[in-house]
Design a protein around this motif. Structure first.
Motif, PDB file in Angstrom:
ATOM      1  N   ARG A 144       0.823  -1.212   0.000  1.00  0.00           N
ATOM      2  CA  ARG A 144       0.000   0.000   0.000  1.00  0.00           C
ATOM      3  C   ARG A 144       0.853   1.256   0.000  1.00  0.00           C
ATOM      4  NH1 ARG A 144      -4.577  -2.181   4.185  1.00  0.00           N
ATOM      5  NH2 ARG A 144      -5.771  -3.286   2.616  1.00  0.00           N
ATOM      6  N   GLN A 208     -13.704 -10.783  -2.106  1.00  0.00           N
ATOM      7  CA  GLN A 208     -12.862  -9.880  -1.326  1.00  0.00           C
ATOM      8  C   GLN A 208     -12.243  -8.806  -2.198  1.00  0.00           C
ATOM      9  OE1 GLN A 208     -11.506  -9.600   1.699  1.00  0.00           O
ATOM     10  NE2 GLN A 208     -12.152 -11.410   2.796  1.00  0.00           N
ATOM     11  N   SER A 211     -14.626  -6.333  -3.502  1.00  0.00           N
ATOM     12  CA  SER A 211     -15.126  -5.372  -2.530  1.00  0.00           C
ATOM     13  C   SER A 211     -14.067  -4.309  -2.257  1.00  0.00           C
ATOM     14  CB  SER A 211     -15.644  -6.068  -1.270  1.00  0.00           C
ATOM     15  OG  SER A 211     -14.736  -5.995  -0.226  1.00  0.00           O
ATOM     16  N   LEU A 212     -12.784  -4.688  -2.304  1.00  0.00           N
ATOM     17  CA  LEU A 212     -11.731  -3.680  -2.156  1.00  0.00           C
ATOM     18  C   LEU A 212     -11.730  -2.725  -3.357  1.00  0.00           C
ATOM     19  CD1 LEU A 212      -9.321  -2.579  -0.569  1.00  0.00           C
ATOM     20  CD2 LEU A 212      -7.858  -4.137  -1.835  1.00  0.00           C
ATOM     21  N   SER A 215     -14.623  -0.425  -3.171  1.00  0.00           N
ATOM     22  CA  SER A 215     -14.434   0.587  -2.143  1.00  0.00           C
ATOM     23  C   SER A 215     -13.479   1.674  -2.621  1.00  0.00           C
ATOM     24  CB  SER A 215     -13.927  -0.080  -0.876  1.00  0.00           C
ATOM     25  OG  SER A 215     -13.270   0.829  -0.069  1.00  0.00           O
ATOM     26  N   MET A 216     -12.404   1.261  -3.330  1.00  0.00           N
ATOM     27  CA  MET A 216     -11.476   2.266  -3.850  1.00  0.00           C
ATOM     28  C   MET A 216     -12.183   3.201  -4.822  1.00  0.00           C
ATOM     29  SD  MET A 216      -8.065  -0.055  -4.384  1.00  0.00           S
ATOM     30  CE  MET A 216      -7.043   1.167  -5.145  1.00  0.00           C
TER      31      MET A 216
ATOM     32  N   PHE B  86     -19.797   5.794   0.785  1.00  0.00           N
ATOM     33  CA  PHE B  86     -20.408   4.468   0.906  1.00  0.00           C
ATOM     34  C   PHE B  86     -19.670   3.696   1.989  1.00  0.00           C
ATOM     35  CE2 PHE B  86     -21.040   0.028  -0.251  1.00  0.00           C
ATOM     36  CZ  PHE B  86     -22.393   0.010  -0.533  1.00  0.00           C
ATOM     37  N   ASN B  88     -19.296   0.112   3.991  1.00  0.00           N
ATOM     38  CA  ASN B  88     -19.536  -1.305   3.817  1.00  0.00           C
ATOM     39  C   ASN B  88     -19.949  -1.991   5.108  1.00  0.00           C
ATOM     40  OD1 ASN B  88     -19.275  -3.798   2.603  1.00  0.00           O
ATOM     41  ND2 ASN B  88     -17.556  -3.033   1.402  1.00  0.00           N
ATOM     42  N   ARG B  93     -12.715  -4.971   5.282  1.00  0.00           N
ATOM     43  CA  ARG B  93     -12.535  -5.450   3.917  1.00  0.00           C
ATOM     44  C   ARG B  93     -12.391  -4.289   2.941  1.00  0.00           C
ATOM     45  NH1 ARG B  93     -16.034 -10.284   1.456  1.00  0.00           N
ATOM     46  NH2 ARG B  93     -15.208 -11.975   2.702  1.00  0.00           N
ATOM     47  N   ALA B  94     -12.884  -3.134   3.344  1.00  0.00           N
ATOM     48  CA  ALA B  94     -12.932  -2.006   2.402  1.00  0.00           C
ATOM     49  C   ALA B  94     -11.837  -0.985   2.643  1.00  0.00           C
ATOM     50  CB  ALA B  94     -14.294  -1.320   2.500  1.00  0.00           C
ATOM     51  N   PHE B  95     -11.081  -1.145   3.721  1.00  0.00           N
ATOM     52  CA  PHE B  95     -10.013  -0.183   3.981  1.00  0.00           C
ATOM     53  C   PHE B  95      -8.966  -0.262   2.885  1.00  0.00           C
ATOM     54  CE2 PHE B  95     -10.949  -0.174   8.756  1.00  0.00           C
ATOM     55  CZ  PHE B  95     -11.714   0.966   8.622  1.00  0.00           C
ATOM     56  N   VAL B  96      -8.497   0.915   2.478  1.00  0.00           N
ATOM     57  CA  VAL B  96      -7.578   0.978   1.356  1.00  0.00           C
ATOM     58  C   VAL B  96      -6.157   1.224   1.846  1.00  0.00           C
ATOM     59  CG1 VAL B  96      -7.269   2.055  -0.894  1.00  0.00           C
ATOM     60  CG2 VAL B  96      -9.509   1.990   0.126  1.00  0.00           C
ATOM     61  N   THR B  97      -6.019   1.717   3.074  1.00  0.00           N
ATOM     62  CA  THR B  97      -4.686   2.052   3.581  1.00  0.00           C
ATOM     63  C   THR B  97      -4.429   1.320   4.895  1.00  0.00           C
ATOM     64  OG1 THR B  97      -5.518   3.915   4.816  1.00  0.00           O
ATOM     65  CG2 THR B  97      -4.864   4.350   2.554  1.00  0.00           C
TER      66      THR B  97
END
Lengths: 318, 537
Positions: A144, A208, A211-212, A215-216, B86, B88, B93-97
């Motif tokens: 990341r 999974q 969903s990532l 979300s991004m 949005f 979740n 599961r949706a965290f990007v960092t």
């Protein structure tokens, strides 16, 4: 002191450079001692620098993969010895000659001497060393953070790689859970074991990663500004030029004695590529909250990379 | 703020549209709840508002969408991310960092905010959401409630005026769920943020929201005040069901309102004792059964159940006696050792035939159609073809055998797995959190399934944190806390108003011995006529 060199305190880019320079060193080496030292150094660095992160727990996997490569390389060498009978074979195996008529002859097995075995071992070790060096970079660099420091034009590719890298550890977790669940149910004979394991695992893992990705996107990833038509033309011209100069330059370098002209062209290539990146990056609106700052310890790693590269190319300098 | 005109959403593989000609208006600062049975299209409606449907879900959409007065029909999610946030079901599961601060800034970075503005927003947002102490904390170390809060804060920091939340409390324990909902209420009421939330566990949300959007199983959608929506339906949380049973007008939405109505109704004299067996009566009944048919009433002894992960003791050694024909419910907070207890029980039950249904029941399904799954189950157990199908029919009625198991509703998937597992022959059926993702109707249908299992003489052991569901099915209750057994007893010892886990009815009535709707008479059981309807997740 050692805390400063923990994985998280070093730029991920520096870890990748170190991994790649180790790989270059291994790729250009023909000595068992050097290859073993590269492997040992990579493993030592992983063990010392790694932290508790999902992507750092894969050392064993790279190790097994490397060992498998060595064994397969030796096995192939024993199988396809090309009839190169050694006068003093170390292992004597029956020679098998297969005659395919017009297609020619194939010789399998036969006596294998120490020289052939050594060559196979070195080949295998070289591959293993490359795998483990890249594995080191992959285990230590936080994907990341690497994503954060990529230039805008490459951002989408880098993001795809990040999503994929996040997937791997998740895949292992889902596989464990699904295997446990499958044992609960049992299965009748005739049903393939693999499909009952792979389908739920993949479905889970794809869920999974989707969903990532969703979300991004929902957070604004991939929003683009627009370029002026002059900028677009400029970017197109620069990228075309870089492709041309790269191909001519490498031809000159490899096939003619005009090394100086070749190097000059290749330098131009790099310049043109950077220009393209710079222009296309303008399409990206993205800003950076905390700019990447290279700390002294990062430069220590970079220095190490330089040292390794000099070692790897020492033959050329002489 | 949000306006949908004639919005229709359909998947090519389904005959009828998920959403049919939806016309909705949601104004600024409104707090709205989306309700509907499992698979009715709650999250599809949410996703249609921010463009994730159809861009990420597939399917086709028609009609138009207006956000903040602008036509946003067909926009990609990233084109409206400055306006719509949005959140979740599972934020992790949706965290990007990696850290709280990076997560707060991610959205702003994508939108091209200047560094100075980002700094200011981070400080403000962290302050407002109580995250100042945690800015450098890795997201993975936060509790579920805190993670949810970070996800909400990140959307607000990026300037979102509309917050869409897909089951934000389903993975949280009760306190964290309350806190999250109060936060959302404040955002709507005081900061003018439009909050749209899709939920199964509506009992906490209902008293807080201004209006309810109801999605019917035919895809039609209506929006009205909560009382109006729930006046029509028997389905709903305990205060609503109670209001309908006793004909209260206006109906009660929260436990507080229901308590007022209850005391007005003058029910202090209500005698719950008759329908509520005491311990002595329970033991009498047991010995009576033993006398009548010795051998049919069996006990399952499970000794020294324990669990360790490395040095961490997840479960201290416990010995359990389970009785055939009864349901034992394991309760406790997240991390109390419920799941460990179930797996330990499965290991210890090697002398008995035990069937386990894990938390993610669908992990056990891996074939392409329901009929293939059923045939495989028959083949594995050596029973004659159709046996598992027959069990499934008694559990939930008919399911289209050509459907893909992944396209069944959560309730139907659970029933299918249950049928497959008990077809192998089981004295003991173990279920881990079977109510996750189930709505009221599906939960009642599950309760009915469990009753039919116990009637056949099977023992049922299940873990849940859903108190109301536990009151429906439990014959005895185990409470765990940090790996220790706190108490093993009869339901009334736990769920009554002076117990450790008082049920909603117990809190409303404050009446000794009263804790479940069925004690009030037969009208409560009428609800079970409402069957689970299938559909797509």
């Amino acid at each position: 002191m050692i805390r400063k060199f923990k994985a998280g305190n070093i730029q991920p880019g520096a870890w990748w450079l170190l991994g790649l320079s180790f790989a270059v060193l291994a790729g250009s080496s023909r000595s068992i001692g050097l290859l073993l030292s590269v492997i040992a150094a990579s493993v030592l660095i992983i063990v010392l620098a790694r932290e508790k992160a999902p992507w750092s727990q894969s050392l064993r996997f790279y190790f097994v993969l490397g060992l498998a490569v060595v064994l397969i390389r030796i096995a192939f060498r024993m199988l396809f010895n090309y009839g190169a009978e050694d006068p003093a074979p170390l292992i004597s195996l029956p020679l098998i000659e297969l005659d395919f008529g017009l297609l020619g002859k194939v010789t399998l097995l036969g006596g294998i001497g120490p020289k052939a075995l050594l060559a196979a071992l070195i080949d295998g070790l070289r591959m293993a060393a490359i795998i483990i060096s890249i594995g080191m970079a992959n285990s230590l660099a936080n994907p990341r953070r690497l994503l954060k420091s990529t230039p805008g034009a490459l951002y989408e590719i880098a993001a795809a790689i990040t999503v994929a890298l996040n997937l791997a550890p998740q895949l292992i977790l889902s596989a464990q859970r699904v295997r446990k669940a499958r044992r609960l149910r049992g299965r009748s004979r005739g049903l393939r074991a693999l499909s009952s394991l792979i389908i739920p695992t993949l479905e889970d893992a794809i869920d999974q990663s989707l969903s990532l990705a969703a979300s991004m996107e929902a957070r604004g990833f991939g929003r683009q500004g627009s370029l002026t038509s002059a900028q677009k033309r400029m970017a197109r011209a620069a990228s075309l030029f870089s492709v041309l100069s790269a191909s001519i330059g490498s031809y000159l370098l490899l096939a003619t004695p005009l090394v100086a002209a070749a190097l000059y062209l290749l330098a131009l290539t790099v310049f043109a590529m950077l220009t393209t990146l710079k222009i296309t990056s303008k399409r990206n609106l993205r800003t950076k909250y905390s700019p990447t700052v290279w700390q002294p310890q990062d430069f220590v790693i970079l220095g190490l990379c330089l040292l390794v590269i000099i070692m790897a190319t020492s033959r050329w300098w002489q | 703020m949000i306006e949908l005109r004639n919005l229709t959403f359909a998947y090519a593989e389904l005959d009828s549209p998920v959403l049919k000609r939806v016309n909705l208006k949601i104004s600024r600062g409104e707090f709205v709840l989306i309700c509907g049975t499992t698979g009715s299209g709650k999250s599809t409606l949410l996703k249609a508002i921010n463009g994730l449907a159809p861009h990420f879900t597939g399917g086709t959409i028609s009609g138009s969408l207006f956000l903040d007065g602008l036509d946003r029909t067909g926009s990609r999610p990233n084109e409206i991310s400055h306006l719509v946030g949005f959140v979740n079901q599972q934020p992790e599961r949706a965290f990007v960092t990696d850290t709280v601060e990076e997560e707060l800034t991610y959205g702003m970075e994508q939108l091209g905010f200047s560094v100075a503005l980002m700094r200011q927003r981070v400080t403000e947002t962290a302050d407002r959401f109580g995250l100042t102490q945690n800015l450098a904390t890795p997201l993975a170390y936060l509790s579920g409630g805190m993670q949810q809060r970070v996800a909400i804060a990140s959307a607000i920091a990026a300037g979102a005026m509309i917050l869409l939340l897909d089951e934000p409390t389903s993975a949280l324990d009760n306190d964290a769920a309350d806190e999250t909902l109060r936060l959302l209420h404040t955002l709507a009421a005081e900061h003018g943020i439009t909050v749209v939330i899709a939920e199964h566990r509506i009992e906490r949300v209902l008293p807080l929201v201004g209006s309810v959007i109801l999605i019917d199983s035919d895809g039609s959608v209506s929006k009205a005040a909560p009382r109006e929506q729930f006046g029509k339906r028997l389905d709903g949380p305990i205060p609503v069901v109670l209001s309908r049973m006793r004909g209260w007008n206006p109906i009660a939405l929260s436990a507080t309102e229901a308590r007022e109505q209850w005391s007005l109704a003058g029910w202090e004299k209500f005698d719950a004792e008759l329908r509520n067996p005491t311990v002595a009566q329970f033991e009498d009944a047991e010995s009576q059964i033993l006398e009548e048919s010795p051998g049919s009433f069996q006990t399952l002894e499970l000794t020294r159940l324990q669990a360790k992960f490395g040095n961490l003791v997840a479960l201290q050694p416990i010995s359990l006696t389970l009785w055939s024909g009864t349901t034992t419910v394991v309760m406790g907070e997240n991390g109390a050792g419920k799941t460990s207890l179930l797996w330990a029980a499965l290991d210890a039950a090697s002398n008995y035939r035990a069937a386990m249904i894990p938390q993610v029941a669908s992990d056990l399904l891996f074939l392409k159609t329901v009929s293939e799954e059923l045939a495989e189950a028959d083949k594995y157990s050596g029973s004659s073809p159709g046996t598992t199908g027959e069990i499934l029919r008694t559990l939930v009625g008919r399911i289209n055998p050509h459907l893909h198991p992944r396209d069944l509703s959560s309730g139907q998937q659970l029933a299918l797995v249950l049928a497959i597992q008990i077809n192998k022959g089981a004295d003991l059926v173990i279920l881990d959190e079977p109510t996750r993702g189930l709505d009221f109707a599906a939960k009642r249908s599950l309760a009915k399934m469990l009753r039919s299992l116990t009637k056949e003489g099977k023992a049922v052991l299940l873990a849940t944190h859903d108190i109301e569901f536990a009151t429906l099915v439990s014959d005895s209750v185990l409470l765990l806390e940090r790996g220790h057994l706190v108490k093993h007893g009869l339901p009334q010892e736990f769920f009554c108003h002076d117990g450790l886990l008082p049920s909603q009815l117990a809190l409303i009535s404050q009446h000794a011995g009263l804790f479940k709707i069925s004690q009030l008479g037969d009208s409560g059981s009428q609800q079970s006529s409402n069957e689970v309807r299938g559909g797509r997740r």
